[in-house]
Design a protein around this motif. Sequence first.
Motif, PDB file in Angstrom:
ATOM      1  N   ILE A  56      27.523 -38.750  50.459  1.00 15.68           N
ATOM      2  CA  ILE A  56      26.652 -39.772  49.897  1.00 15.68           C
ATOM      3  C   ILE A  56      25.807 -39.096  48.815  1.00 15.68           C
ATOM      4  N   SER A  57      25.900 -39.598  47.577  1.00 13.87           N
ATOM      5  CA  SER A  57      25.224 -38.950  46.449  1.00 13.87           C
ATOM      6  C   SER A  57      23.857 -39.523  46.143  1.00 13.87           C
ATOM      7  N   CYS A  58      23.593 -40.732  46.550  1.00 14.87           N
ATOM      8  CA  CYS A  58      22.318 -41.343  46.173  1.00 14.87           C
ATOM      9  C   CYS A  58      21.495 -41.639  47.412  1.00 14.87           C
ATOM     10  N   ARG A  59      20.208 -41.655  47.205  1.00 13.64           N
ATOM     11  CA  ARG A  59      19.277 -42.073  48.246  1.00 13.64           C
ATOM     12  C   ARG A  59      18.595 -43.343  47.750  1.00 13.64           C
ATOM     13  N   LEU A  60      18.555 -44.329  48.580  1.00 11.80           N
ATOM     14  CA  LEU A  60      17.988 -45.611  48.189  1.00 11.80           C
ATOM     15  C   LEU A  60      16.471 -45.590  48.262  1.00 11.80           C
ATOM     16  N   LYS A  61      15.837 -46.322  47.362  1.00 10.36           N
ATOM     17  CA  LYS A  61      14.384 -46.396  47.342  1.00 10.36           C
ATOM     18  C   LYS A  61      13.853 -47.414  48.350  1.00 10.36           C
ATOM     19  N   SER A  62      14.709 -48.310  48.773  1.00 11.31           N
ATOM     20  CA  SER A  62      14.272 -49.326  49.717  1.00 11.31           C
ATOM     21  C   SER A  62      15.378 -49.564  50.731  1.00 11.31           C
ATOM     22  N   CYS A  63      15.009 -49.931  51.943  1.00  8.25           N
ATOM     23  CA  CYS A  63      16.020 -50.118  52.978  1.00  8.25           C
ATOM     24  C   CYS A  63      16.094 -51.556  53.479  1.00  8.25           C
ATOM     25  N   LEU A  79      29.639 -49.498  47.327  1.00  8.63           N
ATOM     26  CA  LEU A  79      29.266 -50.508  46.335  1.00  8.63           C
ATOM     27  C   LEU A  79      28.747 -49.861  45.056  1.00  8.63           C
ATOM     28  N   ARG A  80      27.926 -48.838  45.196  1.00  8.12           N
ATOM     29  CA  ARG A  80      27.370 -48.145  44.032  1.00  8.12           C
ATOM     30  C   ARG A  80      28.465 -47.504  43.188  1.00  8.12           C
ATOM     31  N   LEU A  81      29.372 -46.793  43.838  1.00  5.11           N
ATOM     32  CA  LEU A  81      30.433 -46.113  43.103  1.00  5.11           C
ATOM     33  C   LEU A  81      31.355 -47.107  42.410  1.00  5.11           C
ATOM     34  N   LYS A  82      31.722 -48.158  43.104  1.00  5.00           N
ATOM     35  CA  LYS A  82      32.671 -49.137  42.565  1.00  5.00           C
ATOM     36  C   LYS A  82      32.055 -49.996  41.469  1.00  5.00           C
ATOM     37  N   HIS A  83      30.852 -50.511  41.705  1.00  3.74           N
ATOM     38  CA  HIS A  83      30.308 -51.517  40.794  1.00  3.74           C
ATOM     39  C   HIS A  83      29.260 -50.996  39.817  1.00  3.74           C
ATOM     40  N   LEU A  84      28.429 -50.078  40.218  1.00  6.38           N
ATOM     41  CA  LEU A  84      27.438 -49.551  39.283  1.00  6.38           C
ATOM     42  C   LEU A  84      28.015 -48.470  38.381  1.00  6.38           C
ATOM     43  N   GLU A 130      39.191 -42.849  42.592  1.00  7.16           N
ATOM     44  CA  GLU A 130      38.144 -41.913  42.168  1.00  7.16           C
ATOM     45  C   GLU A 130      36.935 -41.985  43.094  1.00  7.16           C
ATOM     46  N   ALA A 131      36.538 -43.194  43.450  1.00  4.44           N
ATOM     47  CA  ALA A 131      35.381 -43.378  44.317  1.00  4.44           C
ATOM     48  C   ALA A 131      35.642 -42.778  45.705  1.00  4.44           C
ATOM     49  N   ALA A 132      36.842 -42.979  46.220  1.00  5.29           N
ATOM     50  CA  ALA A 132      37.192 -42.411  47.528  1.00  5.29           C
ATOM     51  C   ALA A 132      37.133 -40.890  47.488  1.00  5.29           C
ATOM     52  N   LYS A 133      37.612 -40.293  46.392  1.00  8.22           N
ATOM     53  CA  LYS A 133      37.546 -38.829  46.260  1.00  8.22           C
ATOM     54  C   LYS A 133      36.104 -38.349  46.244  1.00  8.22           C
ATOM     55  N   LYS A 134      35.228 -39.072  45.554  1.00  7.20           N
ATOM     56  CA  LYS A 134      33.816 -38.680  45.503  1.00  7.20           C
ATOM     57  C   LYS A 134      33.175 -38.748  46.886  1.00  7.20           C
TER      58      LYS A 134
END
Length: 91
Positions: A10-17, A42-47, A54-58
């Motif tokens: 997981i590369s990102c940390r969310l600011k809100s939960c 969702l972040r990798l695919k859409h943002l 590629e997203a699965a590899k990440k």
Amino acid sequence: MPRPRIYRRISCRLKSCFFKPQGIPLRNLELVILTIEEAEALRLKHLLGLDQIEAAKKMGISQPTFQRTLSSAYKKIAEALVKGKAIKIIN
């Protein structure tokens, strides 16, 4: 005995939960639980606009696992939007 769960990167940390409909107290809403893995998919695919391979590899998972994770996220978000539920993102 089931196979052990593969670690997902997981590369990102969310600011809100929590996300909820406006004007309704959170205590009065049902919750839909979204995992951090689903939010990352969702972040990798859409943002970031990555394709599923590629997203699965990440994330360090297979493409079919990525697709199942993404489908699960879509279903949960659709339920929250249509039925007016709050979304809680958990680790």
